[in-house]
Design an enzyme around this catalytic site. Structure first.
Site, short mmCIF file in Angstrom:
data_model
loop_
_atom_site.label_atom_id
_atom_site.label_comp_id
_atom_site.label_asym_id
_atom_site.label_seq_id
_atom_site.Cartn_x
_atom_site.Cartn_y
_atom_site.Cartn_z
N ASP A 251 0.83 -1.20 0.00
CA ASP A 251 0.00 0.00 0.00
C ASP A 251 0.87 1.25 0.00
OD1 ASP A 251 -2.05 1.83 0.18
OD2 ASP A 251 -2.28 1.59 2.35
N LYS A 258 1.65 7.92 0.64
CA LYS A 258 2.14 7.96 2.01
C LYS A 258 3.52 8.62 2.06
CE LYS A 258 -0.08 3.58 3.37
NZ LYS A 258 -0.88 4.06 4.51
N ASP A 269 0.22 -4.78 4.99
CA ASP A 269 -1.17 -4.29 4.94
C ASP A 269 -2.13 -5.38 4.47
OD1 ASP A 269 -2.87 -2.23 5.57
OD2 ASP A 269 -2.83 -1.33 3.58
N ASP A 328 -5.83 6.50 0.00
CA ASP A 328 -5.15 5.73 1.04
C ASP A 328 -6.13 5.13 2.03
OD1 ASP A 328 -2.95 4.60 2.28
OD2 ASP A 328 -2.62 6.32 3.60
N GLU A 330 -8.12 2.76 1.36
CA GLU A 330 -8.44 1.78 0.32
C GLU A 330 -8.95 0.45 0.88
OE1 GLU A 330 -5.14 -0.06 1.98
OE2 GLU A 330 -5.43 2.08 1.58
N ARG A 332 -11.15 -0.36 3.10
CA ARG A 332 -12.61 -0.49 3.19
C ARG A 332 -13.23 -0.68 1.81
NH1 ARG A 332 -12.54 5.18 6.13
NH2 ARG A 332 -10.53 4.23 6.63
#
Length: 481
Positions: A251, A258, A269, A328, A330, A332
């Site tokens: 991620d 990030k 992640d 970010d 993401e 969900r």
């Protein structure tokens, strides 16, 4: 590591460990008592004291291992401490004398063995210049107790430990090695245990309308996958329990990128998906009498020219639309389509999802508990109890319609983020909108638990395997006859 169980200690053993309860070091003989006193050892769980002795012409290495009050968790901590002490010590075998631990039952012995086995996991695949003194040497732990051969019962514990090890390996692998397609490959061996696998590719997911999951994946050259792992150990036709895992194999944050510092850690992640795969391995490995399905949504979140943009609106499999304000957030988006598909495919009675979902959860609970949100009090209580029993602890957070307005969108059915405050709660409220009427559901935010920056009770620094024992204990306590 091979764990063996015998009725008597081998007199010729050159490395011997003695489990000692808290406060009972004074009852040891002169030699061991002196070792305890010199090390200020008093049997606290996980403490170690060591001395040497000469028996005829043989030198013996003697260790005292603290097992605290003798609870299951104390015993596991003691077994883990012994492995940590000897793993690279040059010793190839250790004999554990449980007769010295006072009154103990078979469960005590098995708990100690479980801790020793769990702590033995490590990933050395990519170490090409590991010094000989840093290489694992410990191969065998032999535990002597009045209960003799416990190998029959140990097989079930070993299956659970194997599941934890699978999760740790998946979480620890680098992202150029573990990505959606290779995650699926790593789970193929589950068919040997009787697990049925179903894999959806990008084309199939597009036909099903999984615009949220596919939106996350569209910036990566790694194609997404949805993997279902079904164990049919219960009554035919009984609705299964479904575990759903977030599997973002790396991620970057996407366009909402990030910070560079620490981004390498985003290989874990996919900790929720890893936990689900490990739990299915544990459940199938011990032949659990329950119907259980693991569903994992597997994507890589990258920021190329085709990546999803902040401001995009995506359509989910449920038909609901989402305004993506932050790429970010993401996880969900992956979970909502996986949850929808799981309900459509399996008509489950219970859904539990696991995800390294929000940094806000780490701020709230640190690295001691994962957060739980649930629409059913009985399910929440059962998972909390399983968390306590497995030492994969949970702390319950609220769900309330009052939070819903924080994720309402002016142009779509919802936004994928709310304000800074209550970030873990609004993420759970988002997922709740995809759970059907009458389905008991819990969301476990394990962001602070999948990876550890220091050694834990039964793991070394790194991947913890969190969630496997929790889910297995939940199934054992609530869904097996």
């Amino acid at each position: 590591m091979d764990i063996q169980f015998v009725a008597q200690i081998d007199a010729s053993a050159d490395v011997v460990a003695f489990p000692v309860r808290k406060g009972e070091a004074g009852a040891l003989g002169a030699l061991l008592g002196a070792a305890a006193a010199q090390a200020r050892f008093d049997g606290v769980a996980g403490a170690i004291a060591e001395t040497a002795a000469i028996d005829g012409d043989q030198a013996k290495r003697l260790l005292l291992v603290g097992i605290g009050e003798g609870s299951e968790q104390d015993l596991e901590r003691g077994g883990a401490a012994l492995t940590a002490k000897l793993q690279t010590s040059g010793a190839t075998a250790v004999h554990v004398d449980f007769a010295s631990a006072g009154q103990s039952d078979a469960d005590d012995v098995l708990a100690f063995a479980m801790g020793a086995r769990l702590r033995n996991w490590r990933l050395d695949t990519y170490r090409t210049r590991l010094a000989e003194t840093a290489k694992p040497s410990l191969k065998t732990v032999t535990i002597a107790s009045p209960h003799g051969d416990l190998s029959g019962r140990w097989a079930e514990n070993e299956a659970i430990a194997d599941g934890v090890a699978l999760t740790q390996t998946l979480v620890a692998e680098p992202p150029n090695i573990l990505y959606p397609e290779t995650f699926v490959e790593r789970c193929q061996h589950l068919t040997d245990l009787g697990v049925e696998l179903e894999i959806l590719d990008e084309r199939q997911m597009k036909a099903l309308g999984m615009g949220a999951l596919l939106g996350v994946a569209q910036g990566s050259t790694r194609p997404p996958r949805l993997l279902a792992m079904r164990w049919n150990g219960g009554n035919p036709g009984d609705a299964p329990v479904v575990f759903v895992g977030k599997g973002v194999t790396f991620d970057t944050g996407g366009i909402s990128i990030k910070p560079a510092a620490g981004m390498d850690m985003m290989k874990w992640d996919m900790g929720g998906a890893g936990a689900v795969a490990g739990a299915i391995k544990a459940i199938a490995g011990r032949k659990a009498k329950a119907n259980v399905v693991g569903v994992v949504g597997l994507v890589e979140n990258m920021p190329d020219g085709n990546a999803m943009r902040p401001g995009d609106v995506v359509s989910t499999m449920s038909g609901q639309t989402v305004e993506v304000l932050n790429t970010d957030a993401e996880g969900r988006l992956v979970l909502c389509d996986a949850i929808s598909w799981a309900q459509s495919a399996y008509n489950p009675k219970v859904i539990v999802d696991l995800a390294t979902l929000t940094g806000a959860m780490v701020i709230s609970l640190g690295h001691e508990y994962a957060g739980i949100f649930a629409n059913d009090d009985t399910l929440a209580a059962d998972l909390l109890a399983a968390g306590e029993a497995s030492n994969n602890k949970l702390w319950r957070f609220p769900l309330s319609p009052a939070y819903d307005k924080l994720i309402d969108s002016p142009i779509a059915d919802m936004k994928n983020i709310g304000p800074r405050e209550g970030g873990s709660i609004t993420a759970a409220q988002f997922l709740k909108r995809f759970v059907g009427e009458g389905v008991a559901w819990a969301h476990l935010d394990i962001a602070g638990m999948a990876w550890a920056d220091k050694d834990g009770p039964v793991w070394a620094k790194g991947a913890t395997g969190y969630g496997v024992r929790l889910l297995d204990r939940y199934i054992a306590a609530n869904h097996e006859g």
